[in-house]
Design a protein around this motif. Structure first.
Motif, short mmCIF file in Angstrom:
data_model
loop_
_atom_site.label_atom_id
_atom_site.label_comp_id
_atom_site.label_asym_id
_atom_site.label_seq_id
_atom_site.Cartn_x
_atom_site.Cartn_y
_atom_site.Cartn_z
N ASP A 115 0.87 -1.17 0.00
CA ASP A 115 0.00 0.00 0.00
C ASP A 115 0.91 1.23 0.00
O ASP A 115 1.66 1.46 0.96
N MET A 116 0.84 2.03 -1.06
CA MET A 116 1.76 3.16 -1.19
C MET A 116 1.52 4.26 -0.15
O MET A 116 2.32 5.18 -0.03
N GLN A 117 0.45 4.17 0.59
CA GLN A 117 0.22 5.13 1.67
C GLN A 117 0.42 4.46 3.03
O GLN A 117 1.24 4.88 3.83
N VAL A 141 4.29 -3.72 -6.30
CA VAL A 141 3.04 -2.96 -6.23
C VAL A 141 1.99 -3.58 -7.13
O VAL A 141 2.30 -4.25 -8.12
N ASP A 142 0.74 -3.35 -6.80
CA ASP A 142 -0.37 -3.85 -7.61
C ASP A 142 -0.57 -2.98 -8.84
O ASP A 142 -0.40 -1.75 -8.79
N THR A 145 -2.06 0.90 -9.01
CA THR A 145 -1.46 1.86 -8.09
C THR A 145 -1.02 3.09 -8.88
O THR A 145 -0.43 2.97 -9.94
N THR A 146 -1.32 4.28 -8.35
CA THR A 146 -1.01 5.50 -9.10
C THR A 146 -0.32 6.58 -8.28
O THR A 146 0.09 7.59 -8.83
N ARG A 147 -0.18 6.40 -6.98
CA ARG A 147 0.42 7.44 -6.15
C ARG A 147 1.78 6.96 -5.63
O ARG A 147 1.85 6.04 -4.82
N PHE A 148 2.83 7.60 -6.11
CA PHE A 148 4.18 7.14 -5.81
C PHE A 148 5.06 8.18 -5.14
O PHE A 148 6.23 7.92 -4.86
N THR A 185 -0.15 2.36 -14.27
CA THR A 185 0.75 2.32 -13.13
C THR A 185 2.18 2.61 -13.55
O THR A 185 2.90 3.37 -12.88
#
Length: 247
Positions: A115-117, A141-142, A145-148, A185
């Motif tokens: 989970d990127m957060q 990552v899955d 996922t768009t927030r890096f 992603t």
């Protein structure tokens, strides 16, 4: 060209099923290197179900200076028996890359990403320690996922897109939705300054479509399908087949 890193875990599975030393992990890795692959991947687990710590060490000695060495694993899994923990193994062998994967004993194989957060705060000191050792750090990552930004902020340099759902959809003839998620992603990761790797259930059948859709794909890590296909065509021929697809 996209680097091919061959995961040799399945060689260890075959060896462990019988005991002893055959088939030989190091010989298999060197065979792949001689055929032209650019890296070797291993994923040691605390339950020692396939690659063992001594394999990790033996491979490090055999391939150092020849190709990249990628060690995958869960940084939160504690030491157990002969398994000293991922960070300690990395400190011993100093691989080119460490791919952090949130897997556990109950999983037959890796089946989801971080989970990127929610996971970043826990990962931050471990990423810093791995970078200090001298290894490049990649996060599993899955697709979707768009927030890096948070990953970049703690020193992560790459992500590896989990391609299991894409491979399954491809086999069912319905790959477009999953491929679109992977593409988005990859695009968002690259915009954030990360290089993009991919792995899990990639095969000769589905790799070409995936590679064509993602410009700048840095690396693919392939083990299960490659070793299975090699039973029919031989390990050197199979490695060369993958390299041709990546070209």
């Amino acid at each position: 060209m996209t680097l091919l890193s061959v995961n040799v875990n399945k060689i260890a599975v075959l060896r462990n099923s019988r005991g002893g030393t055959e088939p030989d992990i190091v010989r298999a890795a060197l065979t792949c290197i001689e055929a032209g692959c650019g890296g070797i991947t291993v994923h040691p687990r605390p339950d020692l179900r396939h690659i063992r710590p001594d394999d990790v060490r033996a491979l490090a000695s055999a391939i150092r200076g020849r190709v990249e060495y990628n060690i995958e694993g869960n940084p939160f899994a504690p030491a157990r028996g002969a398994y000293p923990g991922l960070i300690e193994l990395v400190r011993e062998v100093r691989p080119t890359q460490v791919t952090l994967v949130p897997d556990g004993d109950g999983q037959i194989t890796s089946d989801h990403g971080f989970d990127m957060q929610g996971d970043i705060e826990r990962l931050a000191p471990l990423v810093a320690e791995l970078r200090a050792i001298g290894s490049r750090v990649s996060l599993f990552v899955d697709a979707g996922t768009t927030r890096f930004e948070a990953a970049v902020a703690i020193g992560v340099e790459r992500v590896e897109i989990y391609t299991g759902p894409y491979a399954q959809a491809f086999e069912e003839g319905q790959a477009q939705e999953q491929l679109t998620l992977c593409v988005e992603t990859a695009r968002r990761a690259q915009q954030a300054g990360l290089a993009v790797n991919a792995g899990h259930d990639l095969s000769q059948a589905n790799l070409g479509t995936f590679k064509a859709a993602i410009p700048g794909l840095a690396e693919v890590s392939i083990g299960h399908a490659l070793i299975g296909e090699a039973l029919y065509e031989g390990l050197p021929t199979t490695v060369r087949n993958y390299l041709q697809i990546l070209r």
